[in-house]
Design a protein around this motif. Structure first.
Motif, PDB file in Angstrom:
ATOM      1  N   VAL A   1       0.847  -1.196   0.000  1.00  0.00           N
ATOM      2  CA  VAL A   1       0.000   0.000   0.000  1.00  0.00           C
ATOM      3  C   VAL A   1       0.882   1.246   0.000  1.00  0.00           C
ATOM      4  N   TYR A   2       1.733   1.318  -0.988  1.00  0.00           N
ATOM      5  CA  TYR A   2       2.707   2.404  -1.010  1.00  0.00           C
ATOM      6  C   TYR A   2       2.889   2.919  -2.427  1.00  0.00           C
ATOM      7  N   GLU A   3       3.495   4.087  -2.523  1.00  0.00           N
ATOM      8  CA  GLU A   3       3.793   4.682  -3.817  1.00  0.00           C
ATOM      9  C   GLU A   3       5.089   5.474  -3.704  1.00  0.00           C
ATOM     10  N   LEU A   4       6.009   5.220  -4.623  1.00  0.00           N
ATOM     11  CA  LEU A   4       7.249   5.982  -4.680  1.00  0.00           C
ATOM     12  C   LEU A   4       7.227   6.871  -5.912  1.00  0.00           C
ATOM     13  N   ASP A   5       7.864   8.030  -5.806  1.00  0.00           N
ATOM     14  CA  ASP A   5       7.950   8.869  -6.990  1.00  0.00           C
ATOM     15  C   ASP A   5       9.072   8.354  -7.894  1.00  0.00           C
ATOM     16  N   PRO A   6       9.122   8.783  -9.151  1.00  0.00           N
ATOM     17  CA  PRO A   6      10.112   8.254 -10.103  1.00  0.00           C
ATOM     18  C   PRO A   6      11.555   8.362  -9.621  1.00  0.00           C
ATOM     19  N   LYS A   7      11.913   9.450  -8.905  1.00  0.00           N
ATOM     20  CA  LYS A   7      13.284   9.609  -8.417  1.00  0.00           C
ATOM     21  C   LYS A   7      13.626   8.559  -7.374  1.00  0.00           C
ATOM     22  N   GLN A   8      12.648   8.257  -6.502  1.00  0.00           N
ATOM     23  CA  GLN A   8      12.886   7.251  -5.471  1.00  0.00           C
ATOM     24  C   GLN A   8      13.007   5.858  -6.081  1.00  0.00           C
TER      25      GLN A   8
ATOM     26  N   PRO B   1      15.499  -5.058  -6.934  1.00  0.00           N
ATOM     27  CA  PRO B   1      14.163  -5.117  -7.540  1.00  0.00           C
ATOM     28  C   PRO B   1      13.073  -4.733  -6.546  1.00  0.00           C
ATOM     29  N   VAL B   2      11.976  -4.170  -7.071  1.00  0.00           N
ATOM     30  CA  VAL B   2      10.863  -3.697  -6.254  1.00  0.00           C
ATOM     31  C   VAL B   2       9.560  -4.301  -6.756  1.00  0.00           C
ATOM     32  N   ILE B   3       8.725  -4.797  -5.835  1.00  0.00           N
ATOM     33  CA  ILE B   3       7.382  -5.277  -6.169  1.00  0.00           C
ATOM     34  C   ILE B   3       6.395  -4.602  -5.225  1.00  0.00           C
ATOM     35  N   LEU B   4       5.269  -4.124  -5.767  1.00  0.00           N
ATOM     36  CA  LEU B   4       4.240  -3.450  -4.971  1.00  0.00           C
ATOM     37  C   LEU B   4       3.118  -4.427  -4.622  1.00  0.00           C
ATOM     38  N   ILE B   5       2.681  -4.389  -3.363  1.00  0.00           N
ATOM     39  CA  ILE B   5       1.535  -5.171  -2.903  1.00  0.00           C
ATOM     40  C   ILE B   5       0.372  -4.214  -2.671  1.00  0.00           C
ATOM     41  N   ASP B   6      -0.741  -4.426  -3.397  1.00  0.00           N
ATOM     42  CA  ASP B   6      -1.928  -3.574  -3.258  1.00  0.00           C
ATOM     43  C   ASP B   6      -1.539  -2.107  -3.358  1.00  0.00           C
TER      44      ASP B   6
ATOM     45  N   MET C   1       6.291  -4.137 -10.963  1.00  0.00           N
ATOM     46  CA  MET C   1       5.338  -5.241 -10.899  1.00  0.00           C
ATOM     47  C   MET C   1       4.447  -5.061  -9.675  1.00  0.00           C
ATOM     48  N   THR C   2       3.166  -5.422  -9.786  1.00  0.00           N
ATOM     49  CA  THR C   2       2.229  -5.282  -8.674  1.00  0.00           C
ATOM     50  C   THR C   2       1.482  -6.587  -8.431  1.00  0.00           C
ATOM     51  N   VAL C   3       1.111  -6.806  -7.167  1.00  0.00           N
ATOM     52  CA  VAL C   3       0.292  -7.948  -6.764  1.00  0.00           C
ATOM     53  C   VAL C   3      -0.867  -7.399  -5.940  1.00  0.00           C
TER      54      VAL C   3
ATOM     55  N   ILE D   1      -0.347  -9.130 -11.127  1.00  0.00           N
ATOM     56  CA  ILE D   1      -0.963 -10.373 -10.682  1.00  0.00           C
ATOM     57  C   ILE D   1      -2.147  -9.996  -9.802  1.00  0.00           C
ATOM     58  N   GLU D   2      -3.324 -10.493 -10.143  1.00  0.00           N
ATOM     59  CA  GLU D   2      -4.540 -10.160  -9.399  1.00  0.00           C
ATOM     60  C   GLU D   2      -5.187 -11.448  -8.913  1.00  0.00           C
ATOM     61  N   LEU D   3      -5.375 -11.562  -7.604  1.00  0.00           N
ATOM     62  CA  LEU D   3      -5.959 -12.756  -7.005  1.00  0.00           C
ATOM     63  C   LEU D   3      -7.444 -12.557  -6.749  1.00  0.00           C
TER      64      LEU D   3
END
Length: 341
Positions: free
Chosen positions: A128-135, A145-150, A160-162, A323-325
């Motif tokens: 449940v997060y968001e980074l700006d392009p610089k971050q 590597p970074v993966i976002l959850i919800d 990539m998001t799950v 990926i959507e469950l």
């Protein structure tokens, strides 16, 4: 033809386009997989060399055996389930987990990034997060590597998001109430900055349209996914001249607030007011009456994200971007047909 002047860092998609092959084929060549025709392999290899593409090893050795899991806050049942799922898969693979809580306003991002660089974590899971392009670029410059959850907002194509099928779940919740005979169905929304909030609102509205019920803006009130906002939203809906006979609360915490507001107003659940939530937190089962809700596969989301991260670390370049469950309607005692009185 690519000239010397424009032969800078290429993407796999650009290499595939120039070679006239698919992205998976280029990925197989890069990772040394078999089952690629010799002529095709030679052509792709030639373009890779010409475009100066930086290969990644087929299997990346662990730097620290650590994965960072980051939340904007960890005081919820949802966060506990995410931690449980990530740690279960991480431990089986021999990884430790560093759990951090960072405010959504980004005030603690800089020191966290410094610590991340120092301990050389192998990957980052942002819940449940968001980074700006610089971050994002800063993390990528560390080779992590970074993966976002919800995720919050609309993440870019580079991440990539799950997540869960929020639209489907909200549609099922509203459809359940419609099938019981409700026509004045209120909704308490979620935080506007969260992607899931918009998806749940859209699912609610789509179910109303499918059921032939015109949406009424007075029956839709804002919330922030807290118990307090559920109580406030329910009070607002019950103050209407024609109050709703049922409320979709957007999440289970708001449903607990709705219970409190309904009882303060002297209403019985579900005889006078049906309530349906979203998440299926443990309290949904033991509260009286049990809460009808949409079960979100939170632990499975976390496990899936961690497994995807492990695959990425092994050099798998064919992971899907999203990926959507699926979700599941769980019917308990808080919903019934509207009273005829």
């Amino acid at each position: 033809m690519v000239t010397k002047q424009d032969s800078g860092r290429a993407t796999i998609s650009e290499i595939a386009r120039e070679a006239g092959v698919s992205v998976p084929t280029v990925s197989k060549v890069l990772n040394g997989h078999a089952h690629v025709a010799a002529a095709t392999r030679a052509k792709v290899e030639e373009i890779i060399a010409k475009r100066d593409y930086a290969r990644r090893p087929a299997k990346r050795s662990k730097k620290a055996g650590l994965v960072d899991l980051v939340f904007p806050g960890m005081g919820s049942e949802w966060a506990c389930e995410i931690i449980e799922g990530v740690e279960r898969v991480a431990q089986e693979a021999g990884y430790g987990t560093v759990v951090s809580s960072l405010s959504l306003d980004g005030s603690r991002i800089r020191p966290w990034l410094a610590n991340l660089a120092e301990r050389k974590s192998d990957g980052v899971l942002l819940a449940v997060y968001e980074l700006d392009p610089k971050q994002i670029q800063r993390i990528k410059s560390l080779g992590i590597p970074v993966i976002l959850i919800d995720p919050v907002g609309q993440p870019g194509p580079e991440l990539m998001t799950v997540g869960a099928a929020n639209w489907d779940g909200a549609f099922s919740a509203t459809e359940h109430l419609l099938k019981l005979g409700h026509r004045r169905i209120g909704m308490i929304g979620g935080r506007e900055d969260l992607q899931c909030s918009g998806a749940r609102e859209d699912g609610y509205l789509a179910a109303l349209r499918r059921g032939g019920v015109e949406a009424n803006s007075s029956l839709m009130v804002p919330g922030d996914f807290s118990i307090e906002s559920g109580e406030r939203g329910t009070e607002a809906l019950l103050s209407l001249k024609e109050r709703p006979t049922a409320i979709f609360t957007g999440n289970d915490a708001q449903a607990l607030g709705a219970y409190r507001a309904a009882r303060s107003a002297g209403l019985r659940i579900p005889e006078d007011l049906s309530i349906i939530g979203f998440d299926d937190i443990p309290a949904a089962e033991w509260i009286e009456p049990g809460l009808t809700t949409i079960r979100q596969p939170v632990v499975q989301m976390a496990e899936t994200a961690m497994r995807a991260l492990l695959r990425h670390l092994e050099g798998d370049e064919e992971l899907p971007q999203r990926i959507e469950l699926g979700t599941e309607l769980v019917v308990r005692g808080s919903t019934t047909a509207p009273s005829s009185s």
